[in-house]
Enzyme design. Sequence first.
Site, PDB file in Angstrom:
ATOM      1  N   TYR A  37       0.827  -1.200   0.000  1.00 33.83           N
ATOM      2  CA  TYR A  37       0.000   0.000   0.000  1.00 33.83           C
ATOM      3  C   TYR A  37       0.863   1.253   0.000  1.00 33.83           C
ATOM      4  CZ  TYR A  37       0.763   0.943   5.026  1.00 33.83           C
ATOM      5  OH  TYR A  37       1.317   1.250   6.240  1.00 33.83           O
ATOM      6  N   LYS A  67       6.429  -2.062   1.860  1.00 30.73           N
ATOM      7  CA  LYS A  67       5.260  -1.472   2.543  1.00 30.73           C
ATOM      8  C   LYS A  67       4.051  -2.406   2.400  1.00 30.73           C
ATOM      9  CE  LYS A  67       3.157   3.093   3.240  1.00 30.73           C
ATOM     10  NZ  LYS A  67       3.298   3.114   4.684  1.00 30.73           N
ATOM     11  N   GLU A  82      11.831   2.229  14.358  1.00 29.65           N
ATOM     12  CA  GLU A  82      10.999   3.340  13.880  1.00 29.65           C
ATOM     13  C   GLU A  82       9.739   3.381  14.720  1.00 29.65           C
ATOM     14  OE1 GLU A  82       9.746   2.488   9.798  1.00 29.65           O
ATOM     15  OE2 GLU A  82       9.720   0.356  10.262  1.00 29.65           O
ATOM     16  N   LEU A  94      10.951   1.115   7.215  1.00 33.09           N
ATOM     17  CA  LEU A  94      10.371   1.588   5.963  1.00 33.09           C
ATOM     18  C   LEU A  94      11.166   2.818   5.493  1.00 33.09           C
ATOM     19  CD1 LEU A  94       7.949   1.070   4.005  1.00 33.09           C
ATOM     20  CD2 LEU A  94       6.942   3.087   5.052  1.00 33.09           C
TER      21      LEU A  94
HETATM   22  N1  PDD Z   1       2.846   4.952   7.374  1.00 36.47           N
HETATM   23  N2  PDD Z   1       7.492   3.667   8.981  1.00 36.47           N
HETATM   24  C1  PDD Z   1       6.352   2.954   8.973  1.00 36.47           C
HETATM   25  C2  PDD Z   1       6.327   1.642   9.663  1.00 36.47           C
HETATM   26  C3  PDD Z   1       5.205   3.460   8.317  1.00 36.47           C
HETATM   27  O1  PDD Z   1       4.077   2.753   8.304  1.00 36.47           O
HETATM   28  C4  PDD Z   1       5.274   4.741   7.693  1.00 36.47           C
HETATM   29  C5  PDD Z   1       4.112   5.332   6.958  1.00 36.47           C
HETATM   30  C6  PDD Z   1       6.492   5.443   7.752  1.00 36.47           C
HETATM   31  C7  PDD Z   1       6.659   6.797   7.094  1.00 36.47           C
HETATM   32  O2  PDD Z   1       6.709   6.692   5.689  1.00 36.47           O
HETATM   33  P1  PDD Z   1       6.201   7.874   4.751  1.00 36.47           P
HETATM   34  O3  PDD Z   1       6.940   9.091   5.150  1.00 36.47           O
HETATM   35  O4  PDD Z   1       6.519   7.421   3.395  1.00 36.47           O
HETATM   36  O5  PDD Z   1       4.703   8.011   5.017  1.00 36.47           O
HETATM   37  C8  PDD Z   1       7.584   4.874   8.382  1.00 36.47           C
HETATM   38  C9  PDD Z   1       1.669   5.416   6.662  1.00 36.47           C
HETATM   39  C10 PDD Z   1       1.506   6.881   6.685  1.00 36.47           C
HETATM   40  C11 PDD Z   1       0.452   4.658   7.139  1.00 36.47           C
HETATM   41  O6  PDD Z   1       0.614   3.466   7.362  1.00 36.47           O
HETATM   42  O7  PDD Z   1      -0.624   5.220   7.269  1.00 36.47           O
END
Ligand code: PDD
Length: 287
Positions: A33, A151, A183, A207
């Site tokens: 996703y 992801k 994270e 991620l």
């Molecule tokens: N989550 N680490 C994890 C485990 C994440 O699920 C996310 C993002 C990030 C940040 O990645 P980015 O800057 O590309 O959004 C880091 C999204 C926002 C979600 O699951 O809703």
Amino acid sequence: MTRTVYVNGEYLPETEATVSIFDRGFLMADGVYEVTSVLDGKLIDFEGHAVRLERSLNELEMPAACSKEELLEIHRELVKRNEIVEGLVYLQITRGSDGDRDFVFPDPETTKPTIVLFTQNKPGLADNPAAKKGAKIISIEDIRWGRRDIKTVQLLYPSMGKMMAKKAGADDAWLIEDGYVTEGTSNNAYFVKNGKIVTRPLSNDILHGITRKAVLRMAEEAQMEVEERLFTIDEAKEADEAFTTSASAFVMPVVEIDGVALGDGTPGPIAKRLREIYLDESLKAAI
Ligand code: PDD
């Protein structure tokens, strides 16, 4: 308001959109996703999300459901049809369904991926009061799988982590593996000590955040010092300030870790400045 959503080539009211009960996303969490934010009716860093999506699909040997150009068109169409000024576009691609449950991947020649997109309306996303207050976090063990760089929709443990935080009276959790912070449950993690921003380097353990990449670039452009290295939760607790980054919360100041207030317990100047710069620059580059 009934949203218009996108499923496998069709724009439909959310009440009429369906996916098979045999879909591998549903049965096996066999899907990936992306979440792209919308500010001022425009997409923030669409290119970054599209590139990471392609990488996730490649790593899982999953066929692309459509081209990058088509994806952009669908994102824009949904934003338009649902009149989103501030909010999110959620995109999910799964390995689809061949009409039964089987651990073995179906033949990609005969089983098409499932693609679903929908919007989430979030007025006030940029001017979020939570960012003015800052987040309280707890630390918990990281028991996720070893390919967190992909992801995938396997979000049960991150969900459990958010629930643990909620029960503890906090807003979110940071995950710890072998003594080091990986994270946040849905964001990348940083602390600041003596003006230097510290965050974990990229690997399969975290991620590769799209917001992380942009924020680190902007920090360096603003002459801020950045160090990518492993760090412990104790270092973060002794920091001057801390923050997280994600597409849905941008730069979110962290004001408390495991009950220990950072600095004076309010959002720190570097987190606040980076949030401003990020919102400003991303809006200018939004499409
Ligand atoms: N989550 N680490 C994890 C485990 C994440 O699920 C996310 C993002 C990030 C940040 O990645 P980015 O800057 O590309 O959004 C880091 C999204 C926002 C979600 O699951 O809703």
